[in-house]
Each structure stands twice: as C-alpha cells, then as structure tokens.
Enzyme design. Structure first.
Site, PDB file in Angstrom:
ATOM      1  CB  SER A 198      -0.874   0.165   1.200  1.00 25.06           C
ATOM      2  OG  SER A 198      -1.454   1.094   1.626  1.00 25.06           O
ATOM      3  CE1 TYR A 245      -3.408  -1.654   5.164  1.00 25.27           C
ATOM      4  CE2 TYR A 245      -2.897   0.513   4.622  1.00 25.27           C
ATOM      5  CZ  TYR A 245      -3.433  -0.675   4.109  1.00 25.27           C
ATOM      6  OH  TYR A 245      -3.717  -1.112   3.023  1.00 25.27           O
TER       7      TYR A 245
HETATM    8  N1  LIG Z   1      -8.765  -0.551  -0.818  1.00 22.94           N
HETATM    9  C1  LIG Z   1      -7.578   0.107  -1.092  1.00 22.94           C
HETATM   10  O1  LIG Z   1      -7.853   1.222  -1.328  1.00 22.94           O
HETATM   11  C2  LIG Z   1      -6.214  -0.491  -0.789  1.00 22.94           C
HETATM   12  C3  LIG Z   1      -5.226   0.318  -1.042  1.00 22.94           C
HETATM   13  C4  LIG Z   1      -3.886  -0.181  -1.057  1.00 22.94           C
HETATM   14  C5  LIG Z   1      -3.686  -1.575  -0.594  1.00 22.94           C
HETATM   15  N2  LIG Z   1      -4.787  -2.163  -0.427  1.00 22.94           N
HETATM   16  C6  LIG Z   1      -4.383  -3.718   0.053  1.00 22.94           C
HETATM   17  O2  LIG Z   1      -5.340  -4.350  -0.655  1.00 22.94           O
HETATM   18  C7  LIG Z   1      -5.742  -5.736   0.262  1.00 22.94           C
HETATM   19  C8  LIG Z   1      -7.213  -5.730   0.294  1.00 22.94           C
HETATM   20  O3  LIG Z   1      -7.759  -4.751   1.077  1.00 22.94           O
HETATM   21  P1  LIG Z   1      -9.392  -4.297   0.783  1.00 22.94           P
HETATM   22  O4  LIG Z   1      -9.492  -2.673   0.828  1.00 22.94           O
HETATM   23  O5  LIG Z   1     -10.094  -5.234   0.076  1.00 22.94           O
HETATM   24  O6  LIG Z   1      -9.780  -4.802   2.332  1.00 22.94           O
HETATM   25  P2  LIG Z   1     -11.084  -5.377   3.160  1.00 22.94           P
HETATM   26  O7  LIG Z   1     -12.217  -4.808   2.402  1.00 22.94           O
HETATM   27  O8  LIG Z   1     -10.902  -4.754   4.539  1.00 22.94           O
HETATM   28  O9  LIG Z   1     -10.973  -6.832   2.976  1.00 22.94           O
HETATM   29  C9  LIG Z   1      -9.976  -7.406   3.744  1.00 22.94           C
HETATM   30  C10 LIG Z   1     -10.121  -9.022   3.519  1.00 22.94           C
HETATM   31  O10 LIG Z   1      -9.248  -9.699   4.437  1.00 22.94           O
HETATM   32  C11 LIG Z   1     -10.037 -10.772   4.839  1.00 22.94           C
HETATM   33  N3  LIG Z   1      -9.437 -10.882   6.320  1.00 22.94           N
HETATM   34  C12 LIG Z   1      -9.128 -10.071   7.325  1.00 22.94           C
HETATM   35  N4  LIG Z   1      -8.646 -10.594   8.376  1.00 22.94           N
HETATM   36  C13 LIG Z   1      -8.316 -12.068   8.013  1.00 22.94           C
HETATM   37  C14 LIG Z   1      -7.835 -12.931   8.588  1.00 22.94           C
HETATM   38  N5  LIG Z   1      -7.217 -12.854   9.877  1.00 22.94           N
HETATM   39  N6  LIG Z   1      -7.637 -14.066   7.924  1.00 22.94           N
HETATM   40  C15 LIG Z   1      -8.062 -14.377   6.799  1.00 22.94           C
HETATM   41  N7  LIG Z   1      -8.772 -13.419   6.186  1.00 22.94           N
HETATM   42  C16 LIG Z   1      -8.799 -12.151   6.888  1.00 22.94           C
HETATM   43  C17 LIG Z   1     -11.486 -10.397   5.138  1.00 22.94           C
HETATM   44  O11 LIG Z   1     -12.373 -11.384   5.109  1.00 22.94           O
HETATM   45  P3  LIG Z   1     -12.975 -12.011   6.511  1.00 22.94           P
HETATM   46  O12 LIG Z   1     -13.757 -10.787   7.204  1.00 22.94           O
HETATM   47  O13 LIG Z   1     -13.692 -13.049   6.015  1.00 22.94           O
HETATM   48  O14 LIG Z   1     -11.924 -12.788   7.356  1.00 22.94           O
HETATM   49  C18 LIG Z   1     -11.628  -9.418   3.976  1.00 22.94           C
HETATM   50  O15 LIG Z   1     -12.006 -10.296   2.863  1.00 22.94           O
HETATM   51  C19 LIG Z   1      -5.261  -5.374   1.380  1.00 22.94           C
HETATM   52  O16 LIG Z   1      -4.018  -6.253   1.672  1.00 22.94           O
HETATM   53  C20 LIG Z   1      -4.811  -3.893   1.596  1.00 22.94           C
HETATM   54  O17 LIG Z   1      -3.761  -3.682   2.312  1.00 22.94           O
HETATM   55  C21 LIG Z   1      -6.158  -1.853  -0.501  1.00 22.94           C
END
Ligand SMILES: NC(=O)c1ccc[n+]([C@@H]2O[C@H](COP(=O)([O-])OP(=O)(O)OC[C@H]3O[C@@H](n4cnc5c(N)ncnc54)[C@H](OP(=O)(O)O)[C@@H]3O)[C@@H](O)[C@H]2O)c1
Length: 266
Positions: free
Chosen positions: A140, A153
């Site tokens: 990120s 984070y």
């Molecule tokens: N959204 C953005 O703008 C953005 C920007 C830069 C990087 N990223 C990166 O992209 C990735 C996805 O982000 P997102 O925005 O989609 O996040 P999100 O909507 O919060 O989704 C997080 C996912 O991780 C799972 N999770 C959380 N804790 C877990 C655990 N202990 N074991 C297994 N699964 C777990 C959750 O499923 P459950 O609740 O079912 O466990 C959910 O499917 C991350 O690595 C984030 O750092 C996102």
C-alpha cells in the site's frame, strides 16, 4: 490464465473479491479464503452463477494449520497451485501511536505480516517441489510513504514489502517469483469503509481519516478499480516475473519497467 490455479486470501470481500472475479474471468481456477464463511459462500455463489470458477475455503491467515489445510484441499481438488495472492488485511487501529491499543496494533502485524508469511510457507511447500509459482503480496502507499495515525497498517505494509524482497532473493533459482503489488488508493474495501467514517463517528481520528480519504478521492488521487484489477491479473499471469522482488504500482508503465529490467539483466 487457463490451467492456472490461484489462491486469493481475503477473497470474499473488497478488492480480493474483485481480484478473484477478474482472475476467474481470465480463465484461472480461483480459491478464496477468509474468516466469514457466509461472505465467502455468497461471493462464490454469485461468481459461479456468472460462469466464473471460484471455490470458498474458510481459514484465518494467522492459523498455520488452517492454511496448510487450505493448500492440501487445493491440491486435492486442482492438483496444482500456481499463484498465491496475499490480500487479506487487518486495517489496524487509528489514532496517535503514543497511546494506541497495543493488542489491536499487534493483531494487525500478525494478520498483515505473519499471515502472508504463513500463507507463503504453506504455498511454497508445493511450489518449490513443482519448480514454479508466484507470490503476490498486497502492499500500500501506507507502507511506502509515512502514514501517521495509522502506524499499525503502515508499519505492517512496510514489513511485508521487505518480506517480499528477501523471499524473492532466496527463491531466485527456484522458478518462483515474489512481487509486492501496490494497487494505490481505490474506492473499494478498506478505503471505501474508511470514507464512511467521515461525519459518522464520535472518534475524531476515524473522522479525520475518513475526511482525508474523501479529499484524496476528490483531488483525483485514487486509482480506478479496473486499473488496479487489470494490473493484478497481469502480475498473476507472469508478465512481470522479471521484476521479482520489486514493488509494482497499479499505475506504473509496466511494459516500460519490464523492458528496462530485461535490458538491465542482459
Ligand atoms: N482498498 C484500498 O484502497 C487499498 C489500497 C492499497 C492496498 N490495499 C490492499 O489490498 C488488500 C485488500 O484490501 P481491501 O481494501 O479489499 O480490504 P477489506 O475490504 O478490509 O478486506 C479484507 C479482507 O481480508 C480478510 N481478512 C481479514 N482478516 C483476516 C484473517 N485474519 N484471515 C483471513 N482473512 C482475513 C477479510 O475477510 P474476513 O472478514 O472474511 O476474514 C476480507 O476479505 C489489502 O492487503 C490492502 O492492504 C487496499
């Protein structure tokens, strides 16, 4: 991506769900994990209805036994594991680091750093003997720049970036590549959830985070979801294997980076 099998951790929601859908559309057989069984089932059902082959497997990324079981199940069903997308995330607590809740801070390190390591170890147990594989670690801007008031984070993503670099170097002669992938800020998942805090919480730090994210979106700093997803699919398909160990940003000129690297290694 025909004949490829991909595991996307946290693939039931947010960006992970969008990645799973796009990888499936590109022809891969996709397995998604998470802790929330109903979200996984719902995602798999919806995508399968659309003709995309996605299978849900419930597992917490910090549970080494559960992640080994996930890989064993994938091998049983598919007979191969080509790509691991370490996508699952815990956004961690927000607020001044001086008095942040330590347990919540540490939990984010466990999910965001130990989780990808545990998942990589489970995957490498089959990738190394197969002599091929690809690990994509979601990083990120928070792990590249400073991200005050969200240090859990930020620090975890910086650590994950170093894990990718070191693992890539160790695996150089194995046929396995490791990339850090920064999708940029996207109107999805945790960023979208963060924006909802603006004006809707008594917590001044979450409110501040939400307003800041909205400002970033309104100033054009976000990456379109399609751009973030398309780049991930290119990395998963092996286009950028020559960049193993590096951070790839969704808006990079990927072809130029690949050519530069190929020219440098000749
Ligand atoms: N959204 C953005 O703008 C953005 C920007 C830069 C990087 N990223 C990166 O992209 C990735 C996805 O982000 P997102 O925005 O989609 O996040 P999100 O909507 O919060 O989704 C997080 C996912 O991780 C799972 N999770 C959380 N804790 C877990 C655990 N202990 N074991 C297994 N699964 C777990 C959750 O499923 P459950 O609740 O079912 O466990 C959910 O499917 C991350 O690595 C984030 O750092 C996102």
């Amino acid at each position: 991506m025909r004949d490829s099998t991909v595991l996307v951790t946290g693939g039931g929601k947010g960006l992970g769900r969008a990645f799973a859908e796009a990888l499936g559309k590109a022809g891969a057989r996709v397995f998604i994990t998470g802790r929330d069984a109903s979200a996984l089932e719902e995602t798999a059902e919806k995508l399968n209805t659309d003709g995309i082959l996605v299978e849900p497997l419930c597992a917490d990324v910090v549970d080494s036994g559960a992640m080994k079981d996930v890989v064993a199940r994938i091998m049983e069903i598919s007979g191969r594991l080509d790509v691991l997308v370490n996508n699952a995330v815990d956004p961690g607590p927000v607020g001044p680091t001086a008095d942040i809740d330590f347990d919540a801070w540490w939990r984010a390190q466990q999910v965001n750093v130990a989780g990808p390591l545990i998942s990589a170890q489970a995957a490498l147990a089959v990738m190394i003997p197969a002599g091929r594989g690809r690990i994509i670690n979601l990083v990120s801007p928070a792990g590249i720049k400073r991200w005050p008031y969200a240090t859990a984070y930020s620090v975890s993503k910086a650590a994950l970036l170093k894990l990718s670099e070191n693992l890539a170097a160790e695996l150089r002669s194995t046929g396995i590549t490791v990339l850090s992938y920064n999708p940029g800020m996207v109107d999805a998942g945790l960023t979208r959830a963060g924006m909802r805090f603006a004006g809707n919480t008594d917590d001044p730090w979450l409110d501040r985070l939400g307003r800041w994210a909205i400002e970033a979106r309104d100033s054009g700093a976000f990456v379109p979801l399609d751009t973030a997803v398309d780049c991930l699919v290119r990395l998963a398909s092996g286009d950028a294997d020559v960049l193993s160990g590096y951070v790839i940003n969704a808006e990079d000129d990927l072809d130029a980076r690949i050519s530069d690297r190929e020219a440098g290694s000749r």
